[in-house]
Scaffold this motif. Structure first.
Motif, PDB file in Angstrom:
ATOM      1  N   ILE A  25      80.560 -21.826  65.230  1.00  0.00           N
ATOM      2  CA  ILE A  25      81.132 -22.975  65.480  1.00  0.00           C
ATOM      3  C   ILE A  25      80.345 -24.289  65.479  1.00  0.00           C
ATOM      4  CG2 ILE A  25      83.122 -21.967  66.798  1.00  0.00           C
ATOM      5  CD1 ILE A  25      81.691 -23.010  69.398  1.00  0.00           C
ATOM      6  N   GLN A  26      80.776 -25.190  65.294  1.00  0.00           N
ATOM      7  CA  GLN A  26      80.028 -26.468  65.386  1.00  0.00           C
ATOM      8  C   GLN A  26      79.511 -26.850  66.797  1.00  0.00           C
ATOM      9  OE1 GLN A  26      82.695 -29.630  63.630  1.00  0.00           O
ATOM     10  NE2 GLN A  26      82.688 -28.450  61.498  1.00  0.00           N
ATOM     11  N   ALA A  27      78.310 -27.745  66.579  1.00  0.00           N
ATOM     12  CA  ALA A  27      77.696 -28.239  67.862  1.00  0.00           C
ATOM     13  C   ALA A  27      78.964 -29.231  68.694  1.00  0.00           C
ATOM     14  CB  ALA A  27      76.611 -28.952  67.588  1.00  0.00           C
ATOM     15  N   GLY A  28      78.784 -29.187  69.727  1.00  0.00           N
ATOM     16  CA  GLY A  28      79.875 -30.165  70.355  1.00  0.00           C
ATOM     17  C   GLY A  28      81.316 -29.420  70.565  1.00  0.00           C
ATOM     18  N   THR A  29      81.539 -28.336  69.875  1.00  0.00           N
ATOM     19  CA  THR A  29      82.900 -27.471  70.188  1.00  0.00           C
ATOM     20  C   THR A  29      82.676 -26.579  71.029  1.00  0.00           C
ATOM     21  OG1 THR A  29      83.268 -27.990  67.803  1.00  0.00           O
ATOM     22  CG2 THR A  29      84.588 -26.192  68.887  1.00  0.00           C
ATOM     23  N   THR A  30      83.639 -26.514  72.225  1.00  0.00           N
ATOM     24  CA  THR A  30      83.546 -25.560  73.229  1.00  0.00           C
ATOM     25  C   THR A  30      84.602 -24.432  72.905  1.00  0.00           C
ATOM     26  OG1 THR A  30      82.914 -27.362  74.771  1.00  0.00           O
ATOM     27  CG2 THR A  30      83.779 -25.518  76.023  1.00  0.00           C
ATOM     28  N   ILE A  31      84.487 -23.429  73.536  1.00  0.00           N
ATOM     29  CA  ILE A  31      85.425 -22.447  73.414  1.00  0.00           C
ATOM     30  C   ILE A  31      85.998 -22.109  74.769  1.00  0.00           C
ATOM     31  CG2 ILE A  31      85.643 -19.625  73.008  1.00  0.00           C
ATOM     32  CD1 ILE A  31      82.789 -20.087  71.660  1.00  0.00           C
ATOM     33  N   LYS A  32      87.226 -22.362  75.032  1.00  0.00           N
ATOM     34  CA  LYS A  32      88.010 -22.430  76.069  1.00  0.00           C
ATOM     35  C   LYS A  32      88.389 -21.166  76.101  1.00  0.00           C
ATOM     36  CE  LYS A  32      91.223 -24.862  76.911  1.00  0.00           C
ATOM     37  NZ  LYS A  32      92.395 -26.068  77.371  1.00  0.00           N
TER      38      LYS A  32
END
Length: 182
Positions: free
Chosen positions: A104-111
Motif C-alpha cells: 500500500i502507498q505511504a499515507g494510507t492506513t489499514i483500518k
C-alpha cells in the motif's frame, strides 16, 4: 440486643441502596472512555474515508482493492462464537492479507473493523469487536505491516452483513474487515 438490631438495619440499608438499578442509555456511538473512542474515527461517514479509487468492489467475504496496479482480494477474518482468537486457518488468511497489503502507498492506513453477532449486550459486543480487531492488527504487524499503519475500530453488533436469525448468518457477522483509508 439493641446494637445488633441497629447494625442489622444499617447493613440492610446499605445493601438495598447500593444495589439499585441504573438505566443504561444506548446510543449510536461508543462511550467516551472506551478504547474504540481513542482511535478518533468517525463511524458515521466510513464510506467517505475509504479510498474510492482503491476499492473496486465488495465480495461476500472480503473486498477487492487496486494495490500497485493489481486487483487484490483482501479476505475477512472470521471468529467463533464469543471468541477473539485466530484459528490456524484464519492465521493463514491474516498472513496472506498482510503480504497483499505490504504494497500500500505511504499515507494510507489499514483500518481493521471488529464486528459481532447480535448475542450479548451492546457494551460486551463493542469490547469483543475491539478485541477481534486488535488481534488481527497484531497478526498484521507480526507479518511485517507497520504498527502505525494499522488502526482498529469496533462496530459491535451494529454493522451486520446478514440479518437472518440462524447460525450461518450469525457466523458471517463475527468478523474483522480490512479497509484502506486516507
Amino acid at each position: 440486643m439493641k446494637k445488633l438490631s441497629i447494625y442489622t438495619f444499617l447493613v440492610a440499608a446499605v445493601l438495598f441502596t447500593g444495589c439499585s438499578q441504573k438505566e443504561v442509555e444506548v446510543g449510536t456511538e461508543a462511550p467516551k472512555n472506551s478504547e474504540s473512542a481513542l482511535n478518533n474515527i468517525d463511524n458515521s461517514n466510513i464510506q467517505d474515508e475509504v479510498i474510492n479509487d482503491a476499492m473496486l468492489e465488495r465480495a461476500d467475504n472480503g473486498y477487492y482493492y487496486m494495490i500497485n496496479g493489481e486487483k487484490v482480494f483482501i479476505e475477512n477474518i472470521y471468529f467463533g462464537f464469543d471468541k477473539y482468537n485466530l484459528t490456524t486457518e484464519m492465521k493463514d488468511v491474516a498472513k496472506s492479507n498482510a503480504s497483499k497489503l505490504a504494497g500500500i502507498q505511504a499515507g494510507t492506513t489499514i483500518k481493521v473493523e471488529g464486528n459481532c453477532d447480535e448475542w450479548g449486550t451492546d457494551e460486551y459486543n463493542y469490547a469483543l469487536g475491539l478485541k477481534r480487531a486488535k488481534v488481527v492488527k497484531d497478526a498484521l504487524v507480526m507479518d511485517g505491516i507497520a504498527s502505525n499503519a494499522v488502526s482498529v475500530v469496533s462496530f459491535g453488533e451494529s454493522n451486520p452483513v446478514c440479518t437472518d436469525k440462524n447460525k450461518e448468518c450469525w457466523s458471517k457477522n463475527r468478523r474483522s474487515e480490512h479497509k484502506l483509508v486516507k
